[in-house]
Design a protein around this motif. Structure first.
Motif, short mmCIF file in Angstrom:
data_model
loop_
_atom_site.label_atom_id
_atom_site.label_comp_id
_atom_site.label_asym_id
_atom_site.label_seq_id
_atom_site.Cartn_x
_atom_site.Cartn_y
_atom_site.Cartn_z
N PHE A 38 40.20 35.40 37.61
CA PHE A 38 40.48 36.60 38.40
C PHE A 38 41.15 36.22 39.71
O PHE A 38 42.09 36.89 40.13
CB PHE A 38 39.19 37.38 38.67
CG PHE A 38 39.42 38.58 39.54
CD1 PHE A 38 40.13 39.66 39.06
CD2 PHE A 38 38.97 38.61 40.85
CE1 PHE A 38 40.37 40.77 39.87
CE2 PHE A 38 39.21 39.70 41.66
CZ PHE A 38 39.91 40.78 41.16
N ASP A 39 40.67 35.15 40.35
CA ASP A 39 41.28 34.73 41.61
C ASP A 39 42.77 34.47 41.42
O ASP A 39 43.61 34.92 42.21
CB ASP A 39 40.58 33.46 42.11
CG ASP A 39 39.13 33.74 42.50
OD1 ASP A 39 38.81 34.94 42.70
OD2 ASP A 39 38.34 32.79 42.58
N ALA A 40 43.09 33.76 40.34
CA ALA A 40 44.49 33.44 40.08
C ALA A 40 45.30 34.71 39.87
O ALA A 40 46.40 34.87 40.41
CB ALA A 40 44.59 32.55 38.85
N ALA A 41 44.72 35.64 39.09
CA ALA A 41 45.43 36.89 38.81
C ALA A 41 45.63 37.68 40.09
O ALA A 41 46.68 38.30 40.30
CB ALA A 41 44.65 37.72 37.79
N GLN A 42 44.63 37.62 40.96
CA GLN A 42 44.70 38.39 42.20
C GLN A 42 45.82 37.86 43.09
O GLN A 42 46.54 38.62 43.72
CB GLN A 42 43.35 38.29 42.91
CG GLN A 42 43.07 39.50 43.77
CD GLN A 42 41.69 39.42 44.37
OE1 GLN A 42 41.11 38.34 44.50
NE2 GLN A 42 41.15 40.55 44.74
N ILE A 43 45.95 36.54 43.13
CA ILE A 43 47.01 35.95 43.94
C ILE A 43 48.36 36.41 43.43
O ILE A 43 49.29 36.68 44.18
CB ILE A 43 46.90 34.41 43.92
CG1 ILE A 43 45.64 34.00 44.70
CG2 ILE A 43 48.13 33.76 44.50
CD1 ILE A 43 45.22 32.58 44.48
N ASP A 44 48.46 36.57 42.12
CA ASP A 44 49.71 37.08 41.55
C ASP A 44 49.86 38.58 41.72
O ASP A 44 50.75 39.18 41.13
CB ASP A 44 49.78 36.73 40.06
CG ASP A 44 49.97 35.23 39.85
OD1 ASP A 44 50.36 34.58 40.84
OD2 ASP A 44 49.71 34.74 38.74
#
Lengths: 299, 307
Positions: A176-182
């Motif tokens: 989720f963190d990675a997706a959020q950064i994107d």
């Protein structure tokens, strides 16, 4: 562990143990399968042969009369149609409501998560009782409607716990963190990433809900008056149980034949309503086991 | 520096999507689970349909509806029947799934094991209506299985479904027949998580299969069994309505009238809303108290509680 000289005996006692084990297993298999098999053969047999006790292993005097008569009854078709609709819509609605709630509650950064969760869990241990719930449903305008079997009782705390545990343990937070950064928001993450990764738990809960819907009769008994809305189980209750004694009122040969025919219809009815579930079951058994295991981890 | 309140607000705002996902179930939960809990106040009122829950006058004395139940002759009967059914199924139904799991775990032929499990789980998918229908057919004296068996010995079969004495056993054992296999899954899960090195050590020590069962498997599934027992004990006054109601008839009524069926009859058949609610409230409160009590005791004893 006792360490007396058991090594010498090991083989002999284990062999006896295995033999006893398999014998007991086979007895259990018979105990479960034979009563069911009896219904199957009785539904294809001449009713007087069944009453005379001649039907043991195979149908005697093969006949399809029971099924023929069953399918000539209009309410059976209505019940079938209703139950299929209730099962499809109820499963879809239940999934939508419970899976999305479970996902939210699985997120550690949800403010008020603990309090919200206990709000759900508490309903597993305490309820308002039959009459207050009845009055609420009535007042909400659901009484004697199609939707009463789909909407009001769709929330299941147990299913939410199972799905939440799955999300917590198998969706890595980094994802989720990675997706959020994107630039991916909560909703998009849920629909495009979390859901496709959770097919296992979704199918388990879908199956549980579907079986529950197919088999349930209590809510229909209480909330539905209109016979055109009756699910199959309620119609079956009338045919199988409530009318059990009607034929016994008459006497003589004619009443006897009528009673036997009614029994034949009952055997057929059981086969017709149970076979759909039994047919899908072996294919989905693996998922069911998985689901119970997921639920078991919750402790 | 932001205040704590603002921070909280920010957190909620950032996750608005999550609250949106939660909202449908939360609305339904509050509407159909919590609003009825407020509705239990009709247990303390003389409920009149026209006046509604709030408008109906309070009962005088306040516990009138409860007192009416405690003084009625059904009070003792329903409580006793409920306890008998529930304790009976707890005592008889609890060890069997454990035994089944231990048995399944011992089966070494893979395909036999799979087939055995499939058959064992099968009856779980039969609906309650069909289950009771099956009982009626199997146990009918004039036809069905029991009639055939007795007929083979040229004797008259007893009508078990009409017998008040046979009712508890029929209820409990048909339930075990239907669900014991399914209930064993959870113990199988516990068994599959046993550390293989324990078995290796046991083999080195030359343990027999029965010894492995007694000293490795049984102790390790005990915690799971404890938790399940707590849950059962907390539900001791909760006997499901569906099956008892379907199995009930005038003849077995002395042992088949339980609290749940009485609540149904009182409420929906006789329209005695307030008395019915009082009975179910009494039942629910006892249940909740028992659950908390048992959970508290097991925690004190050092075992794992539910929460």
């Amino acid at each position: 562990m006792p360490k007396n000289n058991s090594r010498i005996r090991t083989k002999g006692s284990d062999l006896i143990f295995s033999v006893i084990l398999y014998v007991i297993c086979i007895l259990f298999l018979i105990l479960i399968l034979y009563p069911l098999w009896f219904i199957v053969i009785a539904s294809f047999s001449d009713p007087s042969a069944v009453a005379g006790g001649h039907v043991w292993l195979w149908p005697v005097g093969f006949t399809l009369d029971g099924y023929d008569e069953l399918f000539r009854q209009k309410e059976v078709w209505i019940g079938y149609k209703n139950t299929i609709l209730y099962t499809l819509l109820g499963t879809f609605f239940g999934l939508a409501v419970n899976i999305s709630a479970a996902y939210s509650l699985s997120r550690k950064d949800l403010w008020g998560r603990k309090a919200l969760m206990s709000l759900y869990v508490f309903t597993m241990f305490f309820s308002g009782g039959l009459i207050p719930i009845f009055l609420t449903v009535q007042k909400a305008g659901f009484y004697n409607t199609f939707w009463v079997l789909i909407i009001p009782f769709s929330v299941s705390a147990y299913n939410i716990i199972v799905a939440r545990t799955f999300f917590e343990t198998s969706l890595p937070p980094d994802l989720f963190d990675a997706a959020q950064i994107d630039g991916c928001g909560n909703l998009r993450y849920f629909f495009t990433i979390a859901l496709p990764l959770s097919k296992a738990v979704i199918s388990v809960i879908a199956l549980w809900t579907a079986v529950g819907q197919w088999n349930s009769y209590f809510n229909a008994l209480i909330y539905i008056r209109d016979e055109n809305l009756y699910p199959l189980q309620l119609i079956m209750r009338n045919i199988l149980i409530t009318n059990q004694n009607f034929a016994a009122l008459g006497t003589g040969e004619a009443a006897m034949i009528a009673m036997r025919r009614a029994n034949l219809v009952r055997y057929s009815m059981i086969i017709v309503t149970t076979v759909p579930i039994m047919c899908v079951y072996p294919f989905i058994q693996k998922h069911f086991d998985q689901g119970v295991m997921i639920g078991a981890v919750k402790g | 520096m932001k205040t704590g309140f603002q921070k909280t607000l920010k957190r909620i705002q950032r996750n608005w999507g999550l609250y949106l996902l939660l909202s449908p179930s939360l609305i339904l939960l509050i509407w159909f689970a919590y609003k009825p809990m407020y509705g239990v106040i009709i247990a303390f009122k003389n409920y009149k349909n026209a006046l509604g829950i709030v408008g109906s006058p309070w009962a005088d004395p306040l516990f009138k509806n409860f007192i009416r139940f405690f003084n009625s002759y059904q009070c003792e009967i329903t409580i006793r029947n409920t306890l008998v059914l529930s304790l009976y199924s707890m005592l008889a139904g609890f060890p069997i799934p454990i035994l089944l799991a231990l048995m399944i775990n011992q089966i070494t032929l893979k395909r036999f094991r799979k087939g055995f499990q499939t058959v064992l789980y099968l009856p779980h998918f039969i609906s309650t209506v069909v289950m009771v229908g099956l009982l009626l057919i199997w146990l009918s004296p004039s036809r069905g299985l029991i009639g055939t068996v007795y007929g083979a010995f040229n004797s008259e079969a007893p009508n078990l479904m009409a017998s008040a004495r046979a009712f508890p056993s029929l209820y409990v054992w048909s339930d075990i027949w239907q669900h014991a296999g399914w209930d064993s899954i959870i113990f199988l899960a516990a068994l599959s998580s046993i550390d293989p090195s324990l078995y290796e050590a046991a083999i080195v020590d030359g343990a027999t299969k029965i010894q492995k069962m007694r000293y490795i498997e049984l102790p390790l599934i005990l915690p799971t069994a404890c938790i399940l027992l707590i849950l059962r004990a907390g539900n001791i006054m909760n006997v499901g309505f569906e099956k008892v109601f379907l199995m009930q008839n005038d003849l077995n009524m002395p042992s088949s009238e339980i609290i749940a069926t009485y609540v149904y009859k009182m409420g929906l058949k006789n329209s005695q809303y307030s008395v019915s609610t009082a009975v179910s409230l009494f039942n629910n409160v006892i249940n909740l108290t028992l659950l908390l009590l048992v959970n508290g005791i097991t925690k004190k004893l050092g075992n794992t509680g539910l929460w």
